[in-house]
Design a protein around this motif. Structure first.
Motif, mmCIF file in Angstrom:
data_model
loop_
_atom_site.group_PDB
_atom_site.id
_atom_site.type_symbol
_atom_site.label_atom_id
_atom_site.label_comp_id
_atom_site.label_asym_id
_atom_site.label_seq_id
_atom_site.Cartn_x
_atom_site.Cartn_y
_atom_site.Cartn_z
ATOM 1 N N MET A 1 0.835 -1.204 0.000
ATOM 2 C CA MET A 1 0.000 0.000 0.000
ATOM 3 C C MET A 1 0.873 1.260 0.000
ATOM 4 S SD MET A 1 -2.927 -1.283 2.667
ATOM 5 C CE MET A 1 -3.688 0.326 2.907
ATOM 6 N N GLY A 2 1.979 1.207 0.753
ATOM 7 C CA GLY A 2 2.911 2.329 0.767
ATOM 8 C C GLY A 2 3.540 2.537 -0.593
ATOM 9 N N GLU A 3 3.916 1.419 -1.248
ATOM 10 C CA GLU A 3 4.506 1.505 -2.589
ATOM 11 C C GLU A 3 3.512 2.090 -3.584
ATOM 12 O OE1 GLU A 3 7.399 -2.446 -2.140
ATOM 13 O OE2 GLU A 3 5.539 -2.545 -3.295
ATOM 14 N N ARG B 1 1.653 6.179 -7.131
ATOM 15 C CA ARG B 1 0.495 6.944 -7.596
ATOM 16 C C ARG B 1 0.790 8.440 -7.608
ATOM 17 N NH1 ARG B 1 -4.626 5.268 -4.320
ATOM 18 N NH2 ARG B 1 -3.370 6.206 -2.674
ATOM 19 N N ALA B 2 1.449 8.926 -6.559
ATOM 20 C CA ALA B 2 1.798 10.346 -6.473
ATOM 21 C C ALA B 2 2.765 10.736 -7.583
ATOM 22 C CB ALA B 2 2.417 10.652 -5.110
ATOM 23 N N LYS C 1 1.389 15.873 -14.697
ATOM 24 C CA LYS C 1 1.192 17.316 -14.534
ATOM 25 C C LYS C 1 2.389 18.135 -15.014
ATOM 26 C CE LYS C 1 -2.075 17.310 -10.652
ATOM 27 N NZ LYS C 1 -2.281 17.702 -9.242
ATOM 28 N N THR C 2 3.577 17.548 -14.935
ATOM 29 C CA THR C 2 4.795 18.313 -15.263
ATOM 30 C C THR C 2 5.397 17.928 -16.609
ATOM 31 O OG1 THR C 2 6.159 16.673 -14.093
ATOM 32 C CG2 THR C 2 5.367 18.554 -12.818
ATOM 33 N N ARG C 3 4.706 17.088 -17.349
ATOM 34 C CA ARG C 3 5.257 16.623 -18.631
ATOM 35 C C ARG C 3 5.485 17.777 -19.609
ATOM 36 N NH1 ARG C 3 1.784 12.086 -21.160
ATOM 37 N NH2 ARG C 3 2.671 10.950 -19.396
ATOM 38 N N ASP C 4 4.509 18.648 -19.729
ATOM 39 C CA ASP C 4 4.631 19.768 -20.674
ATOM 40 C C ASP C 4 5.767 20.701 -20.269
ATOM 41 O OD1 ASP C 4 2.528 18.741 -22.084
ATOM 42 O OD2 ASP C 4 1.023 20.092 -21.222
ATOM 43 N N LYS D 1 -2.073 2.249 -14.731
ATOM 44 C CA LYS D 1 -3.094 3.290 -14.655
ATOM 45 C C LYS D 1 -3.430 3.573 -13.194
ATOM 46 C CE LYS D 1 -5.168 2.058 -19.101
ATOM 47 N NZ LYS D 1 -6.395 1.586 -19.795
ATOM 48 N N VAL D 2 -3.673 4.843 -12.902
ATOM 49 C CA VAL D 2 -3.999 5.241 -11.528
ATOM 50 C C VAL D 2 -5.255 4.524 -11.054
ATOM 51 C CG1 VAL D 2 -4.702 7.181 -10.056
ATOM 52 C CG2 VAL D 2 -2.877 7.488 -11.725
ATOM 53 N N LYS D 3 -6.198 4.304 -11.939
ATOM 54 C CA LYS D 3 -7.441 3.617 -11.577
ATOM 55 C C LYS D 3 -7.136 2.189 -11.108
ATOM 56 C CE LYS D 3 -12.029 2.448 -13.365
ATOM 57 N NZ LYS D 3 -12.935 2.493 -14.551
ATOM 58 N N GLU D 4 -6.210 1.525 -11.804
ATOM 59 C CA GLU D 4 -5.843 0.159 -11.428
ATOM 60 C C GLU D 4 -5.149 0.142 -10.065
ATOM 61 O OE1 GLU D 4 -3.394 -1.064 -14.653
ATOM 62 O OE2 GLU D 4 -5.081 -1.510 -15.995
ATOM 63 N N LEU D 5 -4.292 1.132 -9.835
ATOM 64 C CA LEU D 5 -3.602 1.237 -8.547
ATOM 65 C C LEU D 5 -4.601 1.495 -7.418
ATOM 66 C CD1 LEU D 5 -0.450 3.326 -9.536
ATOM 67 C CD2 LEU D 5 -0.547 0.894 -8.994
#
Length: 244
Positions: free
Chosen positions: A128-130, A135-136, A143-146, A188-192
């Motif tokens: 869960m910690g991983e 996820r973060a 968010k920072t890709r561009d 995917k964040v949804k899967e996580l």
């Protein structure tokens, strides 16, 4: 022999496996191999075996507690906490434990169960910690890709870096985490989120059994200790009286 994170063994006639780590110091797999290879001498733990008894614990204990005829026994009975032993006797009757061997087996099994459940909870917490960290980083990376793409396009300009340091730092940290984990494709964040929720539910469901196993282990170990002290003290008193 049952292998795994914590190796365990089961002898002939035993119903349950016993982990090496529950046996205490000197019984790791490496230490046992060293002894078997003849590179070290086995140093068994000092034992305080219960005396051979014709009857079971549920017969012997009340008999000893009811004697009180000799001055030696009275002195020992005063020293030993008979009230505590009465509680132990009731516990043994409730659990239908009528021999020292059965008591030791039940205590070892309860300890094994406690550690197994504890390991599963710790494994869930670790994962869960991983997931939380991963996820973060995935969110920060997106968010920072561009901003990072613009930084590369600017030829890694120092001026651009100073103006967008926080975004670029987050992007680099995320990329480093993905590389360290060997991720070729990001989950995917949804899967996580689904995996995290499943682990959380499993962890919550395991806690009642874990607490029950802990309490059972503590009660059995306490009963085992009281029984050993009871008969060891009683035997010592008899031997001392005989030498006189």
């Amino acid at each position: 022999v049952k292998r795994g994170k914590h190796p365990s063994v089961k002898g002939k006639g035993q119903r349950r496996f016993i982990r090496f780590r529950t046996l205490g110091a000197g019984y790791t797999e490496e230490e046992i191999k060293t002894v078997l290879d003849g590179k070290a001498e086995h140093q068994p733990h000092p034992k305080q075996p219960l005396p051979e008894k014709k009857f079971g614990l549920l017969v012997d204990i009340p008999t000893k507690m009811a004697e009180g005829k000799t001055s030696g026994y009275k002195k020992w009975a005063t020293k030993f906490n008979l009230k505590e032993m009465s509680k132990t006797l009731l516990y043994l009757q409730e659990k239908k434990i009528d021999s020292a061997d059965e008591l030791r087996e039940r205590a070892a099994a309860a300890t094994e169960r406690y550690h197994t459940l504890g390991d599963s909870i710790k494994a869930a917490e670790k994962r869960m910690g991983e997931i939380a960290v991963l996820r973060a980083h995935i969110v920060n990376y997106a968010k920072t890709r561009d901003a990072y793409a613009a930084y590369r396009k600017a030829g890694y300009s120092k001026k651009f870096l100073e103006e967008h340091r926080e975004q670029i730092t987050l992007h680099r940290a995320a990329k480093a985490t993905f590389d360290e984990a060997g991720l070729k494709k990001l989950p995917k964040v949804k899967e996580l989120n689904t995996e995290y929720s499943t682990l959380l539910s499993q962890k919550k469901a395991a806690y009642p059994a874990y607490r029950k196993a802990r309490d059972e282990m503590q009660e059995l170990m306490k009963a085992q200790k009281n029984v050993e002290i009871f008969f060891t003290e009683e035997k010592a008193t008899k031997e001392k009286a005989q030498t006189r």
